[in-house]
Design an enzyme around this catalytic site. Structure first.
Site, mmCIF file in Angstrom:
data_model
loop_
_atom_site.group_PDB
_atom_site.id
_atom_site.type_symbol
_atom_site.label_atom_id
_atom_site.label_comp_id
_atom_site.label_asym_id
_atom_site.label_seq_id
_atom_site.Cartn_x
_atom_site.Cartn_y
_atom_site.Cartn_z
ATOM 1 N N SER A 207 -4.251 -36.885 16.236
ATOM 2 C CA SER A 207 -4.809 -38.054 16.892
ATOM 3 C C SER A 207 -5.272 -37.739 18.310
ATOM 4 O O SER A 207 -4.952 -36.693 18.865
ATOM 5 C CB SER A 207 -3.785 -39.188 16.895
ATOM 6 O OG SER A 207 -2.598 -38.758 17.498
ATOM 7 N N ASP B 165 1.570 -40.079 19.452
ATOM 8 C CA ASP B 165 1.748 -39.605 20.816
ATOM 9 C C ASP B 165 2.632 -38.353 20.795
ATOM 10 O O ASP B 165 3.853 -38.454 20.723
ATOM 11 C CB ASP B 165 2.380 -40.715 21.658
ATOM 12 C CG ASP B 165 2.473 -40.368 23.125
ATOM 13 O OD1 ASP B 165 1.991 -39.287 23.526
ATOM 14 O OD2 ASP B 165 3.042 -41.173 23.875
ATOM 15 N N HIS C 258 7.568 -45.044 11.841
ATOM 16 C CA HIS C 258 7.962 -45.325 10.456
ATOM 17 C C HIS C 258 7.648 -46.780 10.132
ATOM 18 O O HIS C 258 7.489 -47.601 11.014
ATOM 19 C CB HIS C 258 9.492 -45.204 10.299
ATOM 20 C CG HIS C 258 10.031 -43.840 10.266
ATOM 21 N ND1 HIS C 258 9.723 -42.930 9.306
ATOM 22 C CD2 HIS C 258 10.926 -43.233 11.073
ATOM 23 C CE1 HIS C 258 10.389 -41.824 9.529
ATOM 24 N NE2 HIS C 258 11.124 -41.976 10.603
ATOM 25 N N ALA D 29 11.109 -22.977 7.914
ATOM 26 C CA ALA D 29 10.184 -23.518 6.922
ATOM 27 C C ALA D 29 10.886 -24.578 6.082
ATOM 28 O O ALA D 29 12.027 -24.404 5.660
ATOM 29 C CB ALA D 29 9.672 -22.400 6.031
ATOM 30 N N THR E 157 15.376 -34.422 12.270
ATOM 31 C CA THR E 157 15.622 -35.839 12.550
ATOM 32 C C THR E 157 16.269 -36.064 13.907
ATOM 33 O O THR E 157 16.345 -37.188 14.365
ATOM 34 C CB THR E 157 16.526 -36.454 11.470
ATOM 35 O OG1 THR E 157 17.764 -35.746 11.451
ATOM 36 C CG2 THR E 157 15.866 -36.377 10.096
ATOM 37 N N LYS E 158 16.759 -34.985 14.539
ATOM 38 C CA LYS E 158 17.443 -35.085 15.832
ATOM 39 C C LYS E 158 16.893 -34.031 16.773
ATOM 40 O O LYS E 158 16.323 -33.033 16.339
ATOM 41 C CB LYS E 158 18.946 -34.864 15.656
ATOM 42 C CG LYS E 158 19.614 -35.922 14.810
ATOM 43 C CD LYS E 158 21.087 -35.633 14.656
ATOM 44 C CE LYS E 158 21.710 -36.690 13.764
ATOM 45 N NZ LYS E 158 23.074 -36.383 13.409
#
Length: 180
Positions: free
Chosen positions: A63, A83, A102, A151, A156-157
Site C-alpha cells: 500500500s 501502515d 483483522h 519460513a 503474532t507477538k
C-alpha cells in the site's frame, strides 16, 4: 493546482508500477537489472518513504503508506498491506504476508463479514531482518533489529532483537548472538 498535479503524478506512477513494472522479470534474471531500476523509480514516487537501492520483486503488492529503508526488499508475490515500516537491509523471501488489521468478530449474532474491521495496528520491522518464505506477520507486531523469521512462521507477538523465531504461532528458537 500543484497539489492536484503531484497527486495525479503519484497515481500515474502507481498505475504504471502495478500494470507494467510489477510484471517485469525478477531482479536476478536476464534483464532483471533494468526491471529492478524501473520498479525502484516508480515505488519512490508513490509510497510514504523509500530509501536507496530498494528491491520490490515482481508481483509484490503493497500500500501507499509503506515506509521502506535502503537496501531492503519485498519478496516476489508478497502482500504487504497497511501502515508498515520496514527498516534498512531487510531481506524478505517470496510469498510473505504482512497484515495491519483483522475483521471484527465479537458479535456472534451477526456474520463476521458484516462487522467491519478492527482498528489498524501498524507493523514495524527494524533494520537487518531476514523474513523467510511464506512467513505471516500479524497486526501490531514489531520485529526487532537483526532478527530472523523462519519460513512459514506466523508471528503474532513482538520479536526481540537478534532472535530467531519459527513455528505456528512463532516462538523464539534461538539467538543470533549465541549461535555457533
Amino acid at each position: 493546482m500543484v497539489d492536484k498535479m503531484s497527486e495525479m503524478y503519484r497515481k500515474v506512477c502507481k498505475v504504471l508500477y502495478f500494470l507494467v513494472a510489477n510484471r517485469l522479470p525478477h531482479s536476478g534474471s536476464f534483464g532483471g537489472g533494468v526491471s529492478k531500476r524501473m520498479r525502484q523509480f516508480l515505488i519512490k514516487r508513490f509510497v510514504t518513504f523509500c530509501g536507496e537501492n530498494v528491491n520490490p520483486e515482481p508481483n509484490a503488492i503493497f500500500s501507499r503508506n509503506l515506509s521502506i529503508g535502503r537496501n531492503s526488499g519485498i519478496g516476489p508475490n508478497s502482500r504487504v498491506y497497511g501502515d508498515i515500516s520496514i527498516g534498512e537491509d531487510v531481506m524478505m523471501g517470496p510469498d510473505v504476508v504482512i497484515l495491519t488489521k483483522h475483521y471484527e468478530t465479537k458479535d456472534v449474532t451477526r456474520s463476521m463479514m458484516f462487522q467491519g474491521f478492527k482498528e489498524e495496528r501498524p507493523v514495524v520491522i527494524k533494520d537487518d531482518v531476514w523474513i523467510g518464505t511464506r512467513a505471516i506477520i500479524m497486526p501490531g507486531v514489531t520485529i526487532g533489529r537483526g532478527s530472523i523469521v523462519g519460513a512459514g512462521a506466523v508471528v503474532t507477538k513482538d520479536v526481540p532483537e537478534y532472535s530467531i523465531v519459527g513455528g505456528v504461532p512463532a516462538k523464539v528458537i534461538g539467538d543470533r548472538r549465541t549461535e555457533a
